[in-house]
Design a protein around this motif. Structure first.
Motif, short mmCIF file in Angstrom:
data_model
loop_
_atom_site.label_atom_id
_atom_site.label_comp_id
_atom_site.label_asym_id
_atom_site.label_seq_id
_atom_site.Cartn_x
_atom_site.Cartn_y
_atom_site.Cartn_z
N ASN A 13 0.83 -1.19 0.00
CA ASN A 13 0.00 0.00 0.00
C ASN A 13 0.87 1.26 0.00
O ASN A 13 1.59 1.53 0.96
CB ASN A 13 -0.92 -0.03 1.23
CG ASN A 13 -1.90 1.10 1.26
OD1 ASN A 13 -1.54 2.25 1.05
ND2 ASN A 13 -3.14 0.77 1.56
N LYS A 14 0.82 2.02 -1.08
CA LYS A 14 1.68 3.19 -1.24
C LYS A 14 1.37 4.30 -0.21
O LYS A 14 2.28 4.97 0.27
CB LYS A 14 1.58 3.74 -2.65
CG LYS A 14 2.16 2.79 -3.69
CD LYS A 14 2.46 3.49 -4.98
CE LYS A 14 2.96 2.57 -6.08
NZ LYS A 14 3.64 1.38 -5.71
N GLN A 15 0.10 4.48 0.13
CA GLN A 15 -0.25 5.50 1.13
C GLN A 15 0.29 5.11 2.51
O GLN A 15 0.80 5.96 3.24
CB GLN A 15 -1.77 5.71 1.19
CG GLN A 15 -2.31 6.38 -0.05
CD GLN A 15 -3.50 5.64 -0.62
OE1 GLN A 15 -3.63 4.44 -0.46
NE2 GLN A 15 -4.37 6.37 -1.28
N LEU A 16 0.17 3.86 2.84
CA LEU A 16 0.68 3.37 4.11
C LEU A 16 2.21 3.51 4.13
O LEU A 16 2.78 3.96 5.13
CB LEU A 16 0.28 1.90 4.29
CG LEU A 16 0.34 1.30 5.67
CD1 LEU A 16 -0.40 2.15 6.68
CD2 LEU A 16 -0.22 -0.10 5.65
N GLN A 17 2.85 3.18 3.04
CA GLN A 17 4.31 3.29 2.95
C GLN A 17 4.75 4.75 3.11
O GLN A 17 5.74 5.03 3.78
CB GLN A 17 4.82 2.72 1.62
CG GLN A 17 6.33 2.65 1.52
CD GLN A 17 6.97 1.83 2.62
OE1 GLN A 17 6.47 0.77 3.01
NE2 GLN A 17 8.09 2.30 3.14
N ALA A 18 3.99 5.68 2.54
CA ALA A 18 4.33 7.11 2.66
C ALA A 18 4.24 7.56 4.12
O ALA A 18 5.10 8.32 4.60
CB ALA A 18 3.40 7.94 1.79
N LEU A 19 3.22 7.10 4.84
CA LEU A 19 3.09 7.44 6.27
C LEU A 19 4.24 6.83 7.08
O LEU A 19 4.80 7.49 7.97
CB LEU A 19 1.75 6.96 6.81
CG LEU A 19 0.54 7.76 6.37
CD1 LEU A 19 -0.75 7.01 6.73
CD2 LEU A 19 0.54 9.14 7.01
#
Length: 157
Positions: A13-19
């Motif tokens: 998950n790219k959004q999770l990775q960004a966080l």
């Protein structure tokens, strides 16, 4: 002291990775922090749960130094509130330990060898979360702990 977080399998998950990356960067202002991913096992359909735990356990143990303090994230571990967790970290820092390693295991938990090597177990909640989410929660709690120790306004008491 260095804090290392080991986790089995990558985050898709790219959004999770960004966080996760955001909190990693924030945490870096307080302490040397290393987040390491152990790749998922291949061909797990042919392995029993115990065999999978055994193979993952070998990979986890191979990442440790003899002097590391190993703490497992485990549903049966001790639970802390955020202030208590910050005090827990402070005790480790005061003890002169070079590295504390927190480990997020695979889907079936840890092998007996990993449990036997562990210096402690903590649980973030009685609820079950995905292995992907726990990474973010753990890194955020580490960051929160350091803001508490520094009396910074991130955590409201």
């Amino acid at each position: 002291m260095t804090i290392k977080l080991l986790a089995i399998g990558k985050t898709d998950n790219k959004q999770l990775q960004a966080l996760i990356e955001d909190y990693q960067k924030r945490l870096g202002f307080y302490i040397k922090f290393d987040f390491e991913i152990i790749p998922d096992l291949k061909k797990v359909k042919n392995l029993s749960e115990d065999q999978q735990k055994q193979k993952e356990g070998e990979l986890i143990l191979a990442k440790l130094n003899p002097t590391d303090v190993l703490i497992l994230l485990d549903e049966n571990g001790k639970q802390y509130d955020s202030v208590g967790f910050s005090e827990y970290l402070q005790k480790h820092m005061n003890s002169g330990v070079k590295q504390v390693v927190f480990v997020i295991g695979g889907p079936y938990g840890f092998s007996d060898e990993v449990y036997n090597k562990a210096n402690g177990k903590i649980s973030l909640s009685k609820m079950t979360f995905s292995h992907q989410m726990i990474r973010l929660f753990m890194i955020e709690q580490l960051y929160r702990a350091f803001t508490i120790l520094k009396n910074e306004p991130y955590h409201h008491r």
